[in-house]
Design an enzyme around this catalytic site. Structure first.
Site, PDB file in Angstrom:
ATOM      1  N   TYR A  46     -14.563  16.812 -14.924  1.00 42.48           N
ATOM      2  CA  TYR A  46     -14.983  15.312 -14.713  1.00 42.48           C
ATOM      3  C   TYR A  46     -16.077  15.256 -13.667  1.00 42.48           C
ATOM      4  O   TYR A  46     -15.699  15.902 -12.432  1.00 42.48           O
ATOM      5  CB  TYR A  46     -13.986  14.628 -14.333  1.00 42.48           C
ATOM      6  CG  TYR A  46     -14.208  13.210 -14.439  1.00 42.48           C
ATOM      7  CD1 TYR A  46     -14.493  12.301 -15.435  1.00 42.48           C
ATOM      8  CD2 TYR A  46     -14.057  12.552 -12.995  1.00 42.48           C
ATOM      9  CE1 TYR A  46     -15.008  11.057 -15.235  1.00 42.48           C
ATOM     10  CE2 TYR A  46     -14.443  11.053 -12.805  1.00 42.48           C
ATOM     11  CZ  TYR A  46     -14.804  10.488 -13.809  1.00 42.48           C
ATOM     12  OH  TYR A  46     -15.320   9.125 -13.601  1.00 42.48           O
ATOM     13  N   ARG A  53       0.755  -1.191  -0.033  1.00 48.32           N
ATOM     14  CA  ARG A  53       0.011   0.127  -0.050  1.00 48.32           C
ATOM     15  C   ARG A  53       0.807   1.369   0.006  1.00 48.32           C
ATOM     16  O   ARG A  53       0.552   2.169  -0.506  1.00 48.32           O
ATOM     17  CB  ARG A  53      -0.910   0.008   1.390  1.00 48.32           C
ATOM     18  CG  ARG A  53      -1.892   1.041   1.120  1.00 48.32           C
ATOM     19  CD  ARG A  53      -2.961   0.798   2.015  1.00 48.32           C
ATOM     20  NE  ARG A  53      -2.792   1.359   3.522  1.00 48.32           N
ATOM     21  CZ  ARG A  53      -2.538   0.806   4.559  1.00 48.32           C
ATOM     22  NH1 ARG A  53      -2.660  -0.467   4.273  1.00 48.32           N
ATOM     23  NH2 ARG A  53      -2.042   1.368   5.583  1.00 48.32           N
ATOM     24  N   ASP A 109      -5.716  18.978 -13.653  1.00 44.62           N
ATOM     25  CA  ASP A 109      -6.170  17.506 -14.133  1.00 44.62           C
ATOM     26  C   ASP A 109      -5.827  17.630 -15.715  1.00 44.62           C
ATOM     27  O   ASP A 109      -6.663  18.191 -16.583  1.00 44.62           O
ATOM     28  CB  ASP A 109      -7.534  17.313 -13.805  1.00 44.62           C
ATOM     29  CG  ASP A 109      -8.193  15.893 -14.441  1.00 44.62           C
ATOM     30  OD1 ASP A 109      -7.393  15.114 -15.248  1.00 44.62           O
ATOM     31  OD2 ASP A 109      -8.775  15.169 -13.660  1.00 44.62           O
ATOM     32  N   LYS A 134      -7.478   6.145 -18.582  1.00 45.15           N
ATOM     33  CA  LYS A 134      -7.891   6.865 -20.177  1.00 45.15           C
ATOM     34  C   LYS A 134      -6.522   6.528 -21.064  1.00 45.15           C
ATOM     35  O   LYS A 134      -6.162   5.430 -21.316  1.00 45.15           O
ATOM     36  CB  LYS A 134      -8.144   8.023 -19.885  1.00 45.15           C
ATOM     37  CG  LYS A 134      -9.096   8.561 -18.744  1.00 45.15           C
ATOM     38  CD  LYS A 134     -10.677   7.713 -19.008  1.00 45.15           C
ATOM     39  CE  LYS A 134     -11.306   7.978 -17.722  1.00 45.15           C
ATOM     40  NZ  LYS A 134     -11.461   9.299 -17.253  1.00 45.15           N
TER      41      LYS A 134
HETATM   42  C1  LIG Z   1     -11.996   9.775 -15.962  1.00 46.07           C
HETATM   43  C2  LIG Z   1     -11.267  10.939 -15.606  1.00 46.07           C
HETATM   44  C3  LIG Z   1     -11.056  10.980 -14.232  1.00 46.07           C
HETATM   45  C4  LIG Z   1     -11.355   9.885 -13.128  1.00 46.07           C
HETATM   46  O1  LIG Z   1     -10.595   8.877 -13.487  1.00 46.07           O
HETATM   47  P1  LIG Z   1     -10.756   7.309 -12.929  1.00 46.07           P
HETATM   48  O2  LIG Z   1      -9.684   6.524 -13.138  1.00 46.07           O
HETATM   49  O3  LIG Z   1     -12.044   7.028 -13.891  1.00 46.07           O
HETATM   50  O4  LIG Z   1     -11.165   7.499 -11.437  1.00 46.07           O
HETATM   51  C5  LIG Z   1     -10.725  12.437 -13.830  1.00 46.07           C
HETATM   52  N1  LIG Z   1     -10.560  13.229 -14.500  1.00 46.07           N
HETATM   53  C6  LIG Z   1     -10.903  13.314 -15.916  1.00 46.07           C
HETATM   54  C7  LIG Z   1     -10.451  14.330 -16.829  1.00 46.07           C
HETATM   55  C8  LIG Z   1     -11.311  12.094 -16.268  1.00 46.07           C
HETATM   56  O5  LIG Z   1     -11.485  11.905 -17.757  1.00 46.07           O
END
Ligand SMILES: *Cc1c(COP(=O)(O)O)cnc(C)c1O
Length: 432
Positions: A129, A67, A201, A226
């Site tokens: 998001y 962890r 982000d 992604k």
């Molecule tokens: C999908 C996404 C997230 C969240 O990611 P997860 O891996 O699904 O928790 C955060 N920010 C953006 C811009 C995203 O497209």
């Protein structure tokens, strides 16, 4: 010879994606990163190294418990840090730390809960998001953190929202799902003048198209789920930033809140990263071709893609990004009925959430549901978002297929007869 090699961060992302964080296995010579599924490790003998392993006092302590850290996850973190640090402007280059997490949302929450406490104020994008904006709108206020949600592509709104107790400016660019672009140079200046940090982000661009740290941001968040993994088969997230700050997130959030990445997912994502620079080139190329096709289609009323001259932030995107990405949105002349037809008729595109995969994906957001139904935006903000999106947003994640095949698929689907059946609250339930 080896002494004359440039430091790793001077190499091209194409090279770093293949090599960074990975050496032949010391024991076996294996060229592929070993997958270490161990949860616990034989601790070093009593002394300084044991102290380091248990309290994580150094940047790279001996592994003690998965962890906290794990050899496969550390290799992934090293590769991500090298890609994020690569090719920054001279003088700004800094050592980048990285902590990987179980998902993108685990990265977002780890960052926010480390940097913010009761009585602090955060300014964040009012469209980002859904998981993140709901965290800002619904949960942070419950914990005594003050939140201002503004359009972060409008510098005046950001400036007006900053307060003496603002600790963090949190920005998503390009913003999911409406593809607004925020000016990172200007936002870093505004945040720092106000004594706050800037976190970005950068999931929709990834490290090969956008370098927030080199533009003055303090932290970057990625959903590895992604583009970075790119194969649609592993959840993951990461926070990157100053080594000490990232170390604090690891100690405070992985140890205490527990959102650690699975080593198997780390292994998959590390492999996915090998082709990231190649894949992003193809995503950008395909998305541009699809955007231009949709832009002249008789059944489409509007296309939003940062690479089109018609995008309101096209110039900023050209300045700030090395490519316009693989995401676009468009609006259909037939509204929800036309979206239902499109969803039913596509054969190559899949109707699904998520993005950044080899497969092309479509997803429809009814504007009423997406904008009007939420409690944490005021009427003026809702009107502003509606003006940008129009009625209904079809979000497309353009994959790696041949662009001509994708265009043919969209064309045959768009030419179907507009669905005239149950269009209303029940359909919203199916599509929302
Ligand atoms: C999908 C996404 C997230 C969240 O990611 P997860 O891996 O699904 O928790 C955060 N920010 C953006 C811009 C995203 O497209």
């Amino acid at each position: 010879m080896a002494r004359n090699r440039p430091p790793a961060t001077h190499r091209s992302p194409h090279t770093l994606a293949v090599h960074a964080g990975e050496e032949p296995d010391a024991e076996t010579g294996a060229l592929r990163l070993p997958l270490h599924m161990a949860t616990t490790y034989k601790l070093p003998g009593f002394g300084q190294r044991l102290f380091d392993a248990l309290l994580m006092t150094s940047e790279r302590p001996p592994h003690a418990y998965t962890r906290w850290s794990n050899p496969t996850i550390r290799a992934l973190e090293d590769r991500l840090a090298a890609l994020e640090a690569a090719e920054g402007p001279a003088g700004r280059r800094q050592k980048v730390g990285c902590v990987a997490t179980a998902s993108g949302m685990a990265a977002v929450s780890a960052l926010l809960l480390t940097l913010l406490g009761k009585g602090d104020h955060v300014v964040a994008s009012e469209v980002c998001y859904a998981g993140s904006v709901e965290l800002f709108g619904l949960h942070l206020p419950r914990w005594g953190i003050e939140v201002s949600l503004v359009d972060t592509s409008d510098l005046r709104q950001v400036q007006a929202a900053l307060r003496p107790n603002t600790r963090l400016l949190y920005v998503e660019t390009p913003a999911n799902p409406i593809l607004r672009i925020a000016d990172l140079d200007a936002l870093a200046r505004l945040a720092h003048e106000a004594g706050a940090l800037l976190a970005v982000d950068s999931t929709w661009a990834g490290p090969t198209l956008q370098k927030p740290l080199a533009r003055g941001a303090d932290y970057v968040v990625h959903s590895l789920t992604k583009y970075l993994n790119g194969h649609g088969d592993a959840l993951g997230g990461a926070v990157l930033g100053p080594v000490k700050g990232v170390q604090r997130i690891r100690k405070e959030m992985l140890v205490h809140l527990g959102g650690a990445l699975s080593p198997f997912n780390a292994w998959l994502i590390q492999r996915g990263l090998v082709t990231l620079p190649l894949r992003m080139e193809r995503h950008c190329h395909n998305a541009m071709a699809v955007a231009r096709f949709l832009d002249q289609h008789p059944r489409v009323s509007r296309v939003v893609y940062p690479g089109l001259e018609s995008h309101p932030h096209h110039e900023l995107a050209s300045r700030q990004m090395a490519g316009y990405g693989g995401m676009l949105t468009f609006q259909l002349k037939g509204g929800l009925g036309a979206a239902i037809t499109l969803a039913e008729r596509i054969r190559l595109f899949r109707y699904a959430t998520s993005l950044g995969h080899a497969h092309s994906l479509l997803f429809y957001y009814p504007t009423d549901l997406y904008v009007d139904a939420v409690a944490y935006l005021d009427a003026g903000q809702k009107a502003g978002i509606r003006e940008w999106t129009g009625d209904g947003i079809v979000r497309a994640s353009i994959g790696l297929e041949d662009p001509d095949d994708l265009i043919a698929d969209l064309d045959q689907a768009l030419r179907g007869r507009t669905f005239k059946g149950l269009v209303g609250p029940l359909a919203y339930r199916l599509f929302g």
